[in-house]
Write an enzyme that holds these catalytic residues in place. Structure first.
Site, PDB file in Angstrom:
ATOM      1  N   LYS A 100       0.873  -1.180   0.000  1.00 26.07           N
ATOM      2  CA  LYS A 100       0.000   0.000   0.000  1.00 26.07           C
ATOM      3  C   LYS A 100       0.911   1.231   0.000  1.00 26.07           C
ATOM      4  O   LYS A 100       2.005   1.187   0.570  1.00 26.07           O
ATOM      5  CB  LYS A 100      -0.854  -0.086   1.279  1.00 26.07           C
ATOM      6  CG  LYS A 100      -1.683   1.103   1.597  1.00 26.07           C
ATOM      7  CD  LYS A 100      -3.171   0.774   1.468  1.00 26.07           C
ATOM      8  CE  LYS A 100      -3.985   2.034   1.187  1.00 26.07           C
ATOM      9  NZ  LYS A 100      -3.779   2.547  -0.174  1.00 26.07           N
ATOM     10  N   ASN A 102       4.826   6.548  -6.584  1.00 16.75           N
ATOM     11  CA  ASN A 102       3.524   6.897  -7.148  1.00 16.75           C
ATOM     12  C   ASN A 102       3.518   8.405  -7.414  1.00 16.75           C
ATOM     13  O   ASN A 102       3.493   9.196  -6.475  1.00 16.75           O
ATOM     14  CB  ASN A 102       2.430   6.508  -6.143  1.00 16.75           C
ATOM     15  CG  ASN A 102       1.060   6.998  -6.563  1.00 16.75           C
ATOM     16  OD1 ASN A 102       0.878   7.505  -7.677  1.00 16.75           O
ATOM     17  ND2 ASN A 102       0.090   6.849  -5.673  1.00 16.75           N
ATOM     18  N   VAL A 127      -9.990   5.824  -1.662  1.00 16.16           N
ATOM     19  CA  VAL A 127      -9.498   5.377  -0.357  1.00 16.16           C
ATOM     20  C   VAL A 127      -8.772   6.517   0.349  1.00 16.16           C
ATOM     21  O   VAL A 127      -8.672   6.553   1.578  1.00 16.16           O
ATOM     22  CB  VAL A 127      -8.583   4.142  -0.535  1.00 16.16           C
ATOM     23  CG1 VAL A 127      -7.891   3.752   0.759  1.00 16.16           C
ATOM     24  CG2 VAL A 127      -9.385   2.963  -1.069  1.00 16.16           C
ATOM     25  N   GLY A 152      -3.544  -2.885 -15.176  1.00 23.56           N
ATOM     26  CA  GLY A 152      -4.829  -2.280 -15.471  1.00 23.56           C
ATOM     27  C   GLY A 152      -5.739  -3.389 -15.955  1.00 23.56           C
ATOM     28  O   GLY A 152      -5.581  -3.879 -17.074  1.00 23.56           O
ATOM     29  N   GLY A 153      -6.617  -3.871 -15.085  1.00 24.35           N
ATOM     30  CA  GLY A 153      -7.608  -4.849 -15.496  1.00 24.35           C
ATOM     31  C   GLY A 153      -7.091  -6.239 -15.765  1.00 24.35           C
ATOM     32  O   GLY A 153      -7.759  -7.011 -16.464  1.00 24.35           O
ATOM     33  N   LEU A 159      -5.631   7.266   0.061  1.00 25.88           N
ATOM     34  CA  LEU A 159      -4.244   6.896   0.385  1.00 25.88           C
ATOM     35  C   LEU A 159      -4.029   6.619   1.872  1.00 25.88           C
ATOM     36  O   LEU A 159      -2.978   6.911   2.435  1.00 25.88           O
ATOM     37  CB  LEU A 159      -3.266   7.969  -0.143  1.00 25.88           C
ATOM     38  CG  LEU A 159      -3.203   8.035  -1.673  1.00 25.88           C
ATOM     39  CD1 LEU A 159      -2.490   9.291  -2.145  1.00 25.88           C
ATOM     40  CD2 LEU A 159      -2.543   6.801  -2.279  1.00 25.88           C
ATOM     41  N   ASN A 188      -1.582   3.954 -13.257  1.00 24.73           N
ATOM     42  CA  ASN A 188      -2.480   4.081 -12.104  1.00 24.73           C
ATOM     43  C   ASN A 188      -3.947   4.082 -12.570  1.00 24.73           C
ATOM     44  O   ASN A 188      -4.222   3.846 -13.745  1.00 24.73           O
ATOM     45  CB  ASN A 188      -2.137   5.367 -11.343  1.00 24.73           C
ATOM     46  CG  ASN A 188      -2.269   5.169  -9.846  1.00 24.73           C
ATOM     47  OD1 ASN A 188      -3.287   4.666  -9.386  1.00 24.73           O
ATOM     48  ND2 ASN A 188      -1.258   5.543  -9.089  1.00 24.73           N
ATOM     49  N   THR A 189      -4.854   4.402 -11.656  1.00 27.37           N
ATOM     50  CA  THR A 189      -6.289   4.444 -12.005  1.00 27.37           C
ATOM     51  C   THR A 189      -6.627   5.727 -12.788  1.00 27.37           C
ATOM     52  O   THR A 189      -5.848   6.688 -12.796  1.00 27.37           O
ATOM     53  CB  THR A 189      -7.151   4.434 -10.732  1.00 27.37           C
ATOM     54  OG1 THR A 189      -6.706   5.488  -9.894  1.00 27.37           O
ATOM     55  CG2 THR A 189      -7.047   3.126  -9.995  1.00 27.37           C
ATOM     56  N   CYS A 233       0.118  12.043  -7.548  1.00 34.19           N
ATOM     57  CA  CYS A 233      -0.329  12.793  -6.371  1.00 34.19           C
ATOM     58  C   CYS A 233      -0.244  14.288  -6.637  1.00 34.19           C
ATOM     59  O   CYS A 233       0.637  14.734  -7.372  1.00 34.19           O
ATOM     60  CB  CYS A 233       0.580  12.487  -5.181  1.00 34.19           C
ATOM     61  SG  CYS A 233       0.443  10.806  -4.658  1.00 34.19           S
TER      62      CYS A 233
HETATM   63  C1  LIG Z   1      -8.653   0.325  -3.612  1.00 33.82           C
HETATM   64  C2  LIG Z   1      -7.429   0.722  -4.392  1.00 33.82           C
HETATM   65  C3  LIG Z   1      -6.373   1.355  -3.726  1.00 33.82           C
HETATM   66  C4  LIG Z   1      -5.224   1.736  -4.445  1.00 33.82           C
HETATM   67  N1  LIG Z   1      -4.180   2.315  -3.778  1.00 33.82           N
HETATM   68  C5  LIG Z   1      -3.034   2.628  -4.466  1.00 33.82           C
HETATM   69  C6  LIG Z   1      -1.897   3.173  -3.778  1.00 33.82           C
HETATM   70  O1  LIG Z   1      -1.883   3.340  -2.551  1.00 33.82           O
HETATM   71  N2  LIG Z   1      -0.804   3.502  -4.534  1.00 33.82           N
HETATM   72  C7  LIG Z   1      -0.760   3.296  -5.898  1.00 33.82           C
HETATM   73  O2  LIG Z   1       0.260   3.594  -6.537  1.00 33.82           O
HETATM   74  N3  LIG Z   1      -1.825   2.748  -6.556  1.00 33.82           N
HETATM   75  C8  LIG Z   1      -2.941   2.422  -5.883  1.00 33.82           C
HETATM   76  N4  LIG Z   1      -4.009   1.862  -6.539  1.00 33.82           N
HETATM   77  C9  LIG Z   1      -3.929   1.641  -8.010  1.00 33.82           C
HETATM   78  C10 LIG Z   1      -3.606   0.179  -8.353  1.00 33.82           C
HETATM   79  O3  LIG Z   1      -2.349  -0.212  -7.842  1.00 33.82           O
HETATM   80  C11 LIG Z   1      -3.619  -0.029  -9.887  1.00 33.82           C
HETATM   81  O4  LIG Z   1      -2.693   0.845 -10.479  1.00 33.82           O
HETATM   82  C12 LIG Z   1      -4.989   0.225 -10.512  1.00 33.82           C
HETATM   83  O5  LIG Z   1      -6.023  -0.232  -9.674  1.00 33.82           O
HETATM   84  C13 LIG Z   1      -5.125  -0.405 -11.899  1.00 33.82           C
HETATM   85  O6  LIG Z   1      -4.975  -1.793 -11.847  1.00 33.82           O
HETATM   86  P1  LIG Z   1      -6.227  -2.822 -11.745  1.00 33.82           P
HETATM   87  O7  LIG Z   1      -7.176  -2.450 -12.847  1.00 33.82           O
HETATM   88  O8  LIG Z   1      -5.621  -4.188 -11.895  1.00 33.82           O
HETATM   89  O9  LIG Z   1      -6.831  -2.609 -10.407  1.00 33.82           O
HETATM   90  C14 LIG Z   1      -5.156   1.485  -5.849  1.00 33.82           C
HETATM   91  C15 LIG Z   1      -6.225   0.844  -6.492  1.00 33.82           C
HETATM   92  C16 LIG Z   1      -7.348   0.463  -5.775  1.00 33.82           C
HETATM   93  C17 LIG Z   1      -8.466  -0.235  -6.513  1.00 33.82           C
END
Ligand SMILES: Cc1cc2nc3c(=O)[nH]c(=O)nc-3n(C[C@H](O)[C@H](O)[C@H](O)COP(=O)(O)O)c2cc1C
Length: 359
Positions: free
Chosen positions: A97, A179, A123, A296-297, A125, A245-246, A182
């Site tokens: 995390k 990351n 969330v 991603g997915g 962070l 990232n998202t 931010c």
């Molecule tokens: C609930 C949640 C919390 C996340 N927290 C972080 C984080 O603390 N730091 C970070 O770099 N990415 C964070 N991410 C992003 C994920 O690591 C990832 O980049 C993103 O969800 C895309 O991948 P996925 O589609 O497989 O989930 C978070 C994603 C989710 C869903």
């Protein structure tokens, strides 16, 4: 000749369990199945299961990983929360995390909201802070033979540097993932990751602080030219880039006029974003020489192979762990089986084929 499929299924389960328990494929009796749905062909092998011998190890810069599947930051806690469900020692590694200088309580509930083929999260962070991570989580994590990558974030340059400084003194980490999605509070809240100059600045400072370990930079997908940003990270000293990232997104209830989350907006993840991020990985591949970690997915072994084909050296599994906490380990097993069964291709051949078709 007809086959008793349940007998073969039981034998296969037994063989797989034995392989897992003994870790000695040469002593296991293995049943392999091939063929499409609707029929089953069993082959009893009395000696080696080569699946156990498939070498999935990869190198990301100087860092060697057991295989190319890692669990993603924010979706796998500090690893320990999953240790009773997932054999951490079988993963390529996992990313913690996000860790900040001070503990962060995070965003108000609700923090998650399911969307079509995806998930929205805010969330905020939340994390225990870097010092508590080093004091309470790392000593337990050190007992596992897995690559632990610390995800680092901050709201100023000094925040990033301070988190790395604290981690540098600790044992048991394989590397750092920065990351950069931010807001930079000293630059009016502009994301570090959206500007090549800011990326160069934060990566350069982190590189100086991180003298002991590899430094990965996790890019924001919210940019016009991801190649430009990836190059800035590479030139400032990143050993690898994580893409991505998202995606900033929102979900509302028009009746109440309220957000579905505690915050007005959140980040979109899951299968919905895979085609968009897949393209970003390919764009990044064309721009940098550094290894790329795609995410991603990722849910299925085909998703893994797609990312590897467009140029990723490894993948991370995020949202999939919410529906199946064992998703990352399942994908290691699935990738092993695919490569064992597919005697006709190697990972390099898949990649070369895509690059030849699209280069
Ligand atoms: C609930 C949640 C919390 C996340 N927290 C972080 C984080 O603390 N730091 C970070 O770099 N990415 C964070 N991410 C992003 C994920 O690591 C990832 O980049 C993103 O969800 C895309 O991948 P996925 O589609 O497989 O989930 C978070 C994603 C989710 C869903």
């Amino acid at each position: 000749m007809s086959f008793d499929s349940s007998l073969y299924r039981r034998l296969a389960d037994w063989a797989a369990a034995r392989l897992l328990l003994t870790g000695k494929p040469e002593t296991a009796v293995t049943v392999r199945f091939c063929g499409g749905p609707g029929w089953l062909r069993g082959i009893l092998l009395h000696e080696v299961s080569s699946a156990g011998a498939v070498d999935l190890s990869i190198k990301i810069g100087a860092l060697r990983l057991r295989n190319p599947i890692l669990a993603a930051s924010g979706t796998f806690g500090y690893g320990l929360e999953f240790a009773h469900l997932v054999d951490l020692n079988r993963l390529g590694g996992f990313v913690t995390k996000g860790l900040s200088r001070e503990p962060i309580e995070g965003a108000p509930a609700p923090r998650l909201y399911p969307t079509a083929s995806g998930m929205l999260n805010a969330v905020g962070l939340q994390n225990v802070g870097v010092r508590a991570f080093v004091a309470e989580k790392l000593p337990v994590l050190r007992k596992f033979d897995t690559a632990t990558i610390a995800n680092v974030f901050g709201y100023t340059l000094e925040d990033y540097v301070e988190v790395i400084r604290v981690l540098e003194d600790a044992e048991g980490l394989a590397g750092y993932e920065l990351n950069v999605s931010c807001p930079n509070v000293k630059k009016g809240g502009m994301q570090f990751g959206s500007d090549p100059a800011l990326v160069a600045e934060v990566v350069g400072a982190a590189r100086k602080a991180a003298s002991k370990r590899p430094l990965w930079v996790k890019l924001s997908p919210l940019v016009t030219d991801i190649g430009l940003i990836a190059r800035a990270a590479e030139e400032a000293g990143a050993d690898a880039v994580t893409v991505a990232n998202t995606y900033p997104a929102m979900a509302i209830d028009f009746r109440s006029g309220k957000s579905r989350l505690g915050n007005p907006t959140g980040g979109l993840s899951g299968p919905a974003i895979k085609p968009i991020t897949l393209r970003l990985v390919w764009e990044t591949k064309k721009a940098v020489k550094s290894p790329i970690i795609g995410l991603g997915g990722v849910e299925t072994v085909e998703d893994v192979l797609d990312y590897l084909a467009v140029g990723a050296s490894a993948v991370q599994v995020g949202t999939a762990s919410f529906t199946d906490p064992r998703a990352s380990q399942r994908l290691v097993e699935a990738l092993t089986n695919v490569l064992f069964e597919a005697k006709t291709f190697t990972l390099n051949e898949i990649r070369d084929k895509f690059l030849a078709e699209n280069g």
